[in-house]
Design a protein around this motif. Structure first.
Motif, PDB file in Angstrom:
ATOM      1  N   SER A  19       0.831  -1.195   0.000  1.00 16.78           N
ATOM      2  CA  SER A  19       0.000   0.000   0.000  1.00 16.78           C
ATOM      3  C   SER A  19       0.867   1.247   0.000  1.00 16.78           C
ATOM      4  CB  SER A  19      -0.919   0.036   1.228  1.00 16.78           C
ATOM      5  OG  SER A  19      -0.146   0.222   2.408  1.00 16.78           O
ATOM      6  N   LEU A  20       0.266   2.381  -0.401  1.00 13.70           N
ATOM      7  CA  LEU A  20       0.983   3.647  -0.378  1.00 13.70           C
ATOM      8  C   LEU A  20       1.352   4.020   1.052  1.00 13.70           C
ATOM      9  CD1 LEU A  20       0.371   6.750  -2.518  1.00 13.70           C
ATOM     10  CD2 LEU A  20       0.507   7.041  -0.043  1.00 13.70           C
ATOM     11  N   THR A  21       0.482   3.730   1.991  1.00 23.64           N
ATOM     12  CA  THR A  21       0.752   4.067   3.393  1.00 23.64           C
ATOM     13  C   THR A  21       2.005   3.366   3.902  1.00 23.64           C
ATOM     14  OG1 THR A  21      -1.593   4.423   3.835  1.00 23.64           O
ATOM     15  CG2 THR A  21      -0.175   4.002   5.735  1.00 23.64           C
ATOM     16  N   GLN A  22       2.142   2.076   3.613  1.00 26.62           N
ATOM     17  CA  GLN A  22       3.314   1.339   4.074  1.00 26.62           C
ATOM     18  C   GLN A  22       4.572   1.801   3.348  1.00 26.62           C
ATOM     19  OE1 GLN A  22       3.093  -2.869   4.674  1.00 26.62           O
ATOM     20  NE2 GLN A  22       0.888  -2.842   5.033  1.00 26.62           N
ATOM     21  N   GLY A  23       4.447   2.112   2.039  1.00 23.33           N
ATOM     22  CA  GLY A  23       5.585   2.641   1.312  1.00 23.33           C
ATOM     23  C   GLY A  23       6.032   3.981   1.871  1.00 23.33           C
ATOM     24  N   ALA A  24       5.066   4.830   2.215  1.00 18.22           N
ATOM     25  CA  ALA A  24       5.383   6.130   2.813  1.00 18.22           C
ATOM     26  C   ALA A  24       6.084   5.950   4.153  1.00 18.22           C
ATOM     27  CB  ALA A  24       4.108   6.939   2.978  1.00 18.22           C
ATOM     28  N   ARG A  25       5.613   4.983   4.937  1.00 19.95           N
ATOM     29  CA  ARG A  25       6.239   4.732   6.238  1.00 19.95           C
ATOM     30  C   ARG A  25       7.698   4.334   6.070  1.00 19.95           C
ATOM     31  NH1 ARG A  25       2.994   0.828   8.032  1.00 19.95           N
ATOM     32  NH2 ARG A  25       1.461   2.360   8.755  1.00 19.95           N
ATOM     33  N   ARG A  26       7.989   3.510   5.075  1.00 16.94           N
ATOM     34  CA  ARG A  26       9.382   3.111   4.833  1.00 16.94           C
ATOM     35  C   ARG A  26      10.250   4.298   4.441  1.00 16.94           C
ATOM     36  NH1 ARG A  26       9.740  -1.645   0.652  1.00 16.94           N
ATOM     37  NH2 ARG A  26      11.951  -1.337   1.158  1.00 16.94           N
ATOM     38  N   ALA A  27       9.643   5.311   3.811  1.00 16.85           N
ATOM     39  CA  ALA A  27      10.369   6.511   3.409  1.00 16.85           C
ATOM     40  C   ALA A  27      10.308   7.610   4.467  1.00 16.85           C
ATOM     41  CB  ALA A  27       9.803   7.038   2.096  1.00 16.85           C
ATOM     42  N   ARG A  37       3.961  13.710  -3.666  1.00 20.19           N
ATOM     43  CA  ARG A  37       5.204  13.525  -4.424  1.00 20.19           C
ATOM     44  C   ARG A  37       4.979  12.612  -5.630  1.00 20.19           C
ATOM     45  NH1 ARG A  37      10.747  13.293  -0.938  1.00 20.19           N
ATOM     46  NH2 ARG A  37      10.432  15.206   0.287  1.00 20.19           N
ATOM     47  N   ILE A  38       4.193  11.547  -5.438  1.00 20.57           N
ATOM     48  CA  ILE A  38       3.930  10.649  -6.560  1.00 20.57           C
ATOM     49  C   ILE A  38       3.116  11.358  -7.635  1.00 20.57           C
ATOM     50  CG2 ILE A  38       2.737   8.531  -7.247  1.00 20.57           C
ATOM     51  CD1 ILE A  38       5.386   8.069  -5.800  1.00 20.57           C
ATOM     52  N   LYS A  39       2.145  12.169  -7.234  1.00 15.17           N
ATOM     53  CA  LYS A  39       1.358  12.921  -8.213  1.00 15.17           C
ATOM     54  C   LYS A  39       2.238  13.892  -8.986  1.00 15.17           C
ATOM     55  CE  LYS A  39      -3.115  12.622  -5.867  1.00 15.17           C
ATOM     56  NZ  LYS A  39      -4.176  13.361  -5.134  1.00 15.17           N
ATOM     57  N   ALA A  40       3.196  14.526  -8.289  1.00 16.78           N
ATOM     58  CA  ALA A  40       4.118  15.435  -8.966  1.00 16.78           C
ATOM     59  C   ALA A  40       5.007  14.678  -9.945  1.00 16.78           C
ATOM     60  CB  ALA A  40       4.972  16.173  -7.935  1.00 16.78           C
ATOM     61  N   LEU A  41       5.425  13.459  -9.560  1.00 16.55           N
ATOM     62  CA  LEU A  41       6.247  12.633 -10.444  1.00 16.55           C
ATOM     63  C   LEU A  41       5.447  12.213 -11.669  1.00 16.55           C
ATOM     64  CD1 LEU A  41       9.066  11.342 -10.658  1.00 16.55           C
ATOM     65  CD2 LEU A  41       8.177   9.364  -9.392  1.00 16.55           C
ATOM     66  N   GLU A  42       4.186  11.867 -11.480  1.00 16.50           N
ATOM     67  CA  GLU A  42       3.316  11.509 -12.610  1.00 16.50           C
ATOM     68  C   GLU A  42       3.113  12.695 -13.539  1.00 16.50           C
ATOM     69  OE1 GLU A  42       0.413   7.969 -10.907  1.00 16.50           O
ATOM     70  OE2 GLU A  42      -0.048  10.044 -10.342  1.00 16.50           O
ATOM     71  N   ALA A  43       2.958  13.888 -12.969  1.00 11.06           N
ATOM     72  CA  ALA A  43       2.778  15.077 -13.798  1.00 11.06           C
ATOM     73  C   ALA A  43       4.035  15.372 -14.602  1.00 11.06           C
ATOM     74  CB  ALA A  43       2.419  16.272 -12.910  1.00 11.06           C
ATOM     75  N   LEU A  50       0.590   4.582 -10.918  1.00  6.98           N
ATOM     76  CA  LEU A  50      -0.035   3.662  -9.973  1.00  6.98           C
ATOM     77  C   LEU A  50      -1.546   3.627 -10.149  1.00  6.98           C
ATOM     78  CD1 LEU A  50       1.802   4.801  -6.696  1.00  6.98           C
ATOM     79  CD2 LEU A  50       2.357   2.779  -8.057  1.00  6.98           C
ATOM     80  N   TYR A  51      -2.105   2.429  -9.994  1.00 11.60           N
ATOM     81  CA  TYR A  51      -3.546   2.289  -9.814  1.00 11.60           C
ATOM     82  C   TYR A  51      -3.786   2.215  -8.308  1.00 11.60           C
ATOM     83  CZ  TYR A  51      -3.667   0.882 -14.746  1.00 11.60           C
ATOM     84  OH  TYR A  51      -3.536   0.843 -16.109  1.00 11.60           O
ATOM     85  N   ARG A  52      -4.680   3.052  -7.802  1.00 10.89           N
ATOM     86  CA  ARG A  52      -4.964   3.072  -6.373  1.00 10.89           C
ATOM     87  C   ARG A  52      -6.396   2.613  -6.123  1.00 10.89           C
ATOM     88  NH1 ARG A  52      -2.449   7.682  -8.041  1.00 10.89           N
ATOM     89  NH2 ARG A  52      -0.511   8.326  -7.024  1.00 10.89           N
ATOM     90  N   ASP A  53      -6.581   1.689  -5.184  1.00 12.09           N
ATOM     91  CA  ASP A  53      -7.921   1.299  -4.768  1.00 12.09           C
ATOM     92  C   ASP A  53      -7.875   0.874  -3.312  1.00 12.09           C
ATOM     93  OD1 ASP A  53      -7.017  -1.370  -4.611  1.00 12.09           O
ATOM     94  OD2 ASP A  53      -7.614  -1.771  -6.681  1.00 12.09           O
ATOM     95  N   SER A  54      -8.984   0.372  -2.796  1.00 14.29           N
ATOM     96  CA  SER A  54      -9.069   0.021  -1.376  1.00 14.29           C
ATOM     97  C   SER A  54      -8.135  -1.117  -0.988  1.00 14.29           C
ATOM     98  CB  SER A  54     -10.507  -0.358  -1.017  1.00 14.29           C
ATOM     99  OG  SER A  54     -10.943  -1.459  -1.813  1.00 14.29           O
ATOM    100  N   ARG A  55      -7.713  -1.904  -1.960  1.00 17.87           N
ATOM    101  CA  ARG A  55      -6.828  -3.032  -1.670  1.00 17.87           C
ATOM    102  C   ARG A  55      -5.359  -2.646  -1.647  1.00 17.87           C
ATOM    103  NH1 ARG A  55      -8.850  -6.853  -6.381  1.00 17.87           N
ATOM    104  NH2 ARG A  55      -8.655  -4.805  -7.388  1.00 17.87           N
ATOM    105  N   GLY A  56      -5.025  -1.445  -2.147  1.00 18.81           N
ATOM    106  CA  GLY A  56      -3.637  -1.012  -2.156  1.00 18.81           C
ATOM    107  C   GLY A  56      -3.285  -0.356  -3.468  1.00 18.81           C
ATOM    108  N   VAL A  57      -2.058  -0.568  -3.933  1.00 15.36           N
ATOM    109  CA  VAL A  57      -1.599   0.033  -5.182  1.00 15.36           C
ATOM    110  C   VAL A  57      -1.102  -1.056  -6.129  1.00 15.36           C
ATOM    111  CG1 VAL A  57      -0.966   2.247  -4.134  1.00 15.36           C
ATOM    112  CG2 VAL A  57       0.718   0.402  -4.243  1.00 15.36           C
TER     113      VAL A  57
END
Length: 300
Positions: A19-27, A37-43, A50-57
């Motif tokens: 998930s994005l939350t766990q990835g953020a925690r690692r960073a 930051r990911i949205k800025a990178l995509e732009a 990334l595809y984001r939904d309730s199950r994760g990314v």
């Protein structure tokens, strides 16, 4: 186009997390900051990563491509850092190794113990992986080197042969096959086998060979090590196919009979896989030299 290294490392953390939350925690970032930051990178890339939904990314195709390049870039950055430490070129750094079951359980622990004792600035991440995942990991840069048994037919990798092992059948002393000099895999299939845990390289390999014979491997029990397999065999629970190196060691203390497997795949060449040996940092090259002393002595 400008890339910030922290953003690339964040993207790798998220891609390798559920998930994005766990990835953020690692960073060490909040989920909101990581998402921004990911949205800025995509732009910047004008691509959805990334595809984001309730199950994760889940990575998009563009995300998969970025992950491949980001891993290579960050690994080269880590290599650069390790070359300019107070310890010296081969005495510091972090090494990631993907290896098969036999390597992880049989000979690498002893080799790595001596290697690390001499290099207090080196750390190692050793992961047991299937052969296809080892090859893929070296190709995409998610590991520094791979250790594999058997033939490797893939372009873009350097294959360094360093030893040979063979698979044998181990049976209890009073087993009906104990008097045989040789057996085929088919000969063993009427008896129940002791196997390694799910996900182990050897179990997956043996299942592939059995499926080629049009049948399935009958497993009485699955355990976590070759020592446990041998103890089960000694107790008469079943039979097992194990590497010769493991059979020799455990037969010194256990009542086992080993029989040659008359199969072309029973003899296995062990190899180290790397993308480019000369491009690796000193610590990784030093480890390879430890595994391949004869090769190192021939290097001018």
């Amino acid at each position: 186009m400008h890339f910030d290294l922290p953003d690339l490392r964040l993207f790798i953390h998220i891609a390798e997390s559920p998930s994005l939350t766990q990835g953020a925690r690692r960073a060490f970032l909040s989920p909101a900051a990581a998402s921004a930051r990911i949205k800025a990178l995509e732009a910047q890339l004008d691509s959805r990563l990334l595809y984001r939904d309730s199950r994760g990314v889940e990575l998009t195709p563009a995300g998969e491509r970025l992950l491949h390049h980001a891993r290579l870039i960050m690994r080269q950055v880590d290599y650069l850092k390790s070359e300019f430490t107070d310890y010296g070129a081969d005495a510091a750094g972090h090494i990631r190794i993907f290896a098969n079951t036999t390597a992880v359980t049989e000979f690498l622990p002893e080799v790595l113990a001596g290697f690390l004792a001499e290099r207090p600035g080196v750390s190692i991440d050793l992961q047991e992986r299937l052969s296809r995942d080892i090859v893929r990991g070296v190709l995409d840069g998610s590991t520094d080197l791979g250790i594999i048994a058997g033939p490797v037919e893939v372009s873009g990798l350097q294959v360094l042969h360093f030893s040979t092992d063979r698979l044998l059948l181990a049976v209890p002393k009073n087993h009906p096959l104990a008097d045989r000099q040789q057996v085929t895999l088919r000969d063993t299939l009427e008896y129940q086998h002791i196997g390694l845990h799910e996900g182990s390289t050897l179990l997956s390999f043996l299942r592939e060979q059995v499926e080629k014979l049009g049948t399935k491997l009958s497993l009485r029990i699955q355990v976590s090590s070759f020592e446990a397999i041998c103890r089960m065999i000694e107790a008469g629970v079943g039979i097992g196919i194990i590497p010769e190196s493991a059979a020799q060691r455990h037969s010194r203390t256990m009542q086992l009979t080993t029989i040659e497997l008359n199969e072309p795949w029973a003899v296995r060449e062990r190899s180290i896989l790397v993308r480019d040996l000369e491009a690796l940092p000193g610590s990784v090259r030093a480890l390879i030299a430890t595994l391949m002393p004869e090769r190192d002595s021939k290097t001018p």
